[in-house]
Write a protein that holds these residues in place. Structure first.
Motif, PDB file in Angstrom:
ATOM      1  N   ARG A   1      -4.422  50.145 -15.913  1.00 14.78           N
ATOM      2  CA  ARG A   1      -5.797  49.748 -15.674  1.00 14.78           C
ATOM      3  C   ARG A   1      -5.935  48.247 -15.883  1.00 14.78           C
ATOM      4  O   ARG A   1      -5.328  47.670 -16.786  1.00 14.78           O
ATOM      5  N   PRO A   2      -6.724  47.578 -15.020  1.00  9.09           N
ATOM      6  CA  PRO A   2      -6.925  46.141 -15.203  1.00  9.09           C
ATOM      7  C   PRO A   2      -7.728  45.873 -16.474  1.00  9.09           C
ATOM      8  O   PRO A   2      -8.442  46.748 -16.980  1.00  9.09           O
ATOM      9  N   LYS A   3      -7.612  44.694 -16.976  1.00  6.65           N
ATOM     10  CA  LYS A   3      -8.326  44.309 -18.186  1.00  6.65           C
ATOM     11  C   LYS A   3      -9.829  44.555 -18.050  1.00  6.65           C
ATOM     12  O   LYS A   3     -10.499  44.935 -19.013  1.00  6.65           O
TER      13      LYS A   3
ATOM     14  N   HIS B   1     -13.045  48.492 -21.424  1.00  3.21           N
ATOM     15  CA  HIS B   1     -14.123  49.164 -22.146  1.00  3.21           C
ATOM     16  C   HIS B   1     -14.390  50.588 -21.636  1.00  3.21           C
ATOM     17  O   HIS B   1     -14.429  51.520 -22.449  1.00  3.21           O
ATOM     18  N   PRO B   2     -14.570  50.813 -20.335  1.00  7.02           N
ATOM     19  CA  PRO B   2     -14.869  52.186 -19.909  1.00  7.02           C
ATOM     20  C   PRO B   2     -13.710  53.165 -20.111  1.00  7.02           C
ATOM     21  O   PRO B   2     -13.932  54.373 -20.122  1.00  7.02           O
ATOM     22  N   LEU B   3     -12.497  52.651 -20.291  1.00  3.10           N
ATOM     23  CA  LEU B   3     -11.336  53.534 -20.458  1.00  3.10           C
ATOM     24  C   LEU B   3     -10.755  53.487 -21.867  1.00  3.10           C
ATOM     25  O   LEU B   3      -9.644  53.976 -22.093  1.00  3.10           O
TER      26      LEU B   3
ATOM     27  N   LEU C   1       6.499  63.181 -17.243  1.00  4.71           N
ATOM     28  CA  LEU C   1       5.669  62.024 -17.548  1.00  4.71           C
ATOM     29  C   LEU C   1       4.608  61.903 -16.470  1.00  4.71           C
ATOM     30  O   LEU C   1       4.857  62.249 -15.317  1.00  4.71           O
ATOM     31  N   ALA C   2       3.442  61.400 -16.843  1.00  4.91           N
ATOM     32  CA  ALA C   2       2.403  61.114 -15.850  1.00  4.91           C
ATOM     33  C   ALA C   2       2.082  59.624 -15.893  1.00  4.91           C
ATOM     34  O   ALA C   2       2.130  58.992 -16.954  1.00  4.91           O
ATOM     35  N   VAL C   3       1.775  59.092 -14.731  1.00  3.95           N
ATOM     36  CA  VAL C   3       1.290  57.724 -14.600  1.00  3.95           C
ATOM     37  C   VAL C   3      -0.086  57.829 -13.955  1.00  3.95           C
ATOM     38  O   VAL C   3      -0.223  58.437 -12.893  1.00  3.95           O
ATOM     39  N   ALA C   4      -1.094  57.278 -14.612  1.00  5.89           N
ATOM     40  CA  ALA C   4      -2.459  57.319 -14.077  1.00  5.89           C
ATOM     41  C   ALA C   4      -2.894  55.901 -13.737  1.00  5.89           C
ATOM     42  O   ALA C   4      -2.869  55.017 -14.598  1.00  5.89           O
ATOM     43  N   PHE C   5      -3.300  55.710 -12.489  1.00  2.00           N
ATOM     44  CA  PHE C   5      -3.695  54.389 -11.996  1.00  2.00           C
ATOM     45  C   PHE C   5      -5.205  54.313 -11.814  1.00  2.00           C
ATOM     46  O   PHE C   5      -5.797  55.119 -11.097  1.00  2.00           O
ATOM     47  N   PHE C   6      -5.806  53.335 -12.480  1.00  7.53           N
ATOM     48  CA  PHE C   6      -7.220  53.018 -12.295  1.00  7.53           C
ATOM     49  C   PHE C   6      -7.297  51.616 -11.722  1.00  7.53           C
ATOM     50  O   PHE C   6      -6.897  50.650 -12.366  1.00  7.53           O
ATOM     51  N   GLY C   7      -7.812  51.511 -10.509  1.00  7.97           N
ATOM     52  CA  GLY C   7      -7.986  50.207  -9.883  1.00  7.97           C
ATOM     53  C   GLY C   7      -9.453  49.814  -9.881  1.00  7.97           C
ATOM     54  O   GLY C   7     -10.308  50.510 -10.419  1.00  7.97           O
TER      55      GLY C   7
ATOM     56  N   VAL D   1       8.033  62.415 -12.383  1.00  4.19           N
ATOM     57  CA  VAL D   1       6.845  61.633 -12.748  1.00  4.19           C
ATOM     58  C   VAL D   1       5.693  61.993 -11.811  1.00  4.19           C
ATOM     59  O   VAL D   1       5.811  61.861 -10.596  1.00  4.19           O
ATOM     60  N   TYR D   2       4.590  62.437 -12.407  1.00  2.00           N
ATOM     61  CA  TYR D   2       3.383  62.747 -11.644  1.00  2.00           C
ATOM     62  C   TYR D   2       2.529  61.498 -11.551  1.00  2.00           C
ATOM     63  O   TYR D   2       2.193  60.883 -12.560  1.00  2.00           O
ATOM     64  N   LEU D   3       2.167  61.103 -10.327  1.00  2.00           N
ATOM     65  CA  LEU D   3       1.361  59.909 -10.099  1.00  2.00           C
ATOM     66  C   LEU D   3      -0.096  60.312  -9.862  1.00  2.00           C
ATOM     67  O   LEU D   3      -0.466  60.736  -8.768  1.00  2.00           O
ATOM     68  N   ALA D   4      -0.901  60.191 -10.898  1.00  2.00           N
ATOM     69  CA  ALA D   4      -2.313  60.556 -10.832  1.00  2.00           C
ATOM     70  C   ALA D   4      -3.126  59.333 -10.430  1.00  2.00           C
ATOM     71  O   ALA D   4      -2.900  58.236 -10.933  1.00  2.00           O
ATOM     72  N   GLY D   5      -4.062  59.535  -9.544  1.00  2.00           N
ATOM     73  CA  GLY D   5      -4.910  58.423  -9.162  1.00  2.00           C
ATOM     74  C   GLY D   5      -5.460  58.587  -7.769  1.00  2.00           C
ATOM     75  O   GLY D   5      -5.111  59.525  -7.054  1.00  2.00           O
ATOM     76  N   GLU D   6      -6.320  57.668  -7.409  1.00  2.00           N
ATOM     77  CA  GLU D   6      -6.974  57.735  -6.105  1.00  2.00           C
ATOM     78  C   GLU D   6      -5.946  57.703  -4.981  1.00  2.00           C
ATOM     79  O   GLU D   6      -4.848  57.183  -5.142  1.00  2.00           O
ATOM     80  N   ILE D   7      -6.363  58.295  -3.851  1.00  2.00           N
ATOM     81  CA  ILE D   7      -5.440  58.422  -2.721  1.00  2.00           C
ATOM     82  C   ILE D   7      -5.829  57.506  -1.565  1.00  2.00           C
ATOM     83  O   ILE D   7      -5.349  57.677  -0.454  1.00  2.00           O
TER      84      ILE D   7
END
Length: 146
Positions: free
Chosen positions: A110-112, A116-118, A78-84, A5-11
């Motif tokens: 992504r949070p609720k 809209h932006p995502l 699989l990739a998991v992309a995190f938007f905080g 699993v690739y964890l995409a997102g800010e570091i």
């Protein structure tokens, strides 16, 4: 069966640590971008030597970081992309889009408030959830037999 699993997102935050801890009993191997920010920013100069300005330094590093991301994404199942809420996340969007283009299943976190932006990215993801615990529930479900 193990999943890569690739964890995409800010570091900049510890979201990966939280996800890994919650998924510690699953047969999953996690990869992702270089989490050492100084190393990520400096790898271009480490390889090519001092650059004449900050733009050249960024470009040299980004080529190497993009190579890493491309290789690890291609090897992932699989990739998991995190938007905080806290950070600008252009790299996350780029990595999530790359995973989709490679045909990799994608769990988008992504949070609720970022619905809209995502919305377009979310509509192309395999699954969209609002938090890390829900993403781990989805991963766990993959391994259930009954």
């Amino acid at each position: 069966m193990n999943l890569n699993v690739y964890l995409a997102g800010e570091i900049h935050s510890d979201w990966r640590k939280e996800l890994k801890e919650k998924a510690e009993n699953l047969p999953v191997v996690f990869t992702g971008p270089m989490e050492n920010h100084d190393r990520s920013d400096g790898i271009g100069e480490e390889v090519h030597g001092a650059q004449p300005d900050s733009i050249s330094k960024d470009e040299a590093a980004s080529r190497i970081n993009n190579l890493r991301t491309s290789l690890l994404l291609k090897k992932s199942d699989l990739a998991v992309a995190f938007f905080g809420e806290s950070f600008k996340q252009w790299n996350t969007a780029m990595d999530a889009s790359a995973a989709i283009e490679m045909g990799k299943p994608l769990i988008l976190i992504r949070p609720k408030s970022l619905h809209h932006p995502l919305k377009e990215l979310s509509s192309r993801a395999s699954v969209t959830v609002e938090n890390i615990s829900q993403a781990v529930q989805v991963l766990s479900y993959v391994f259930e037999e009954e």
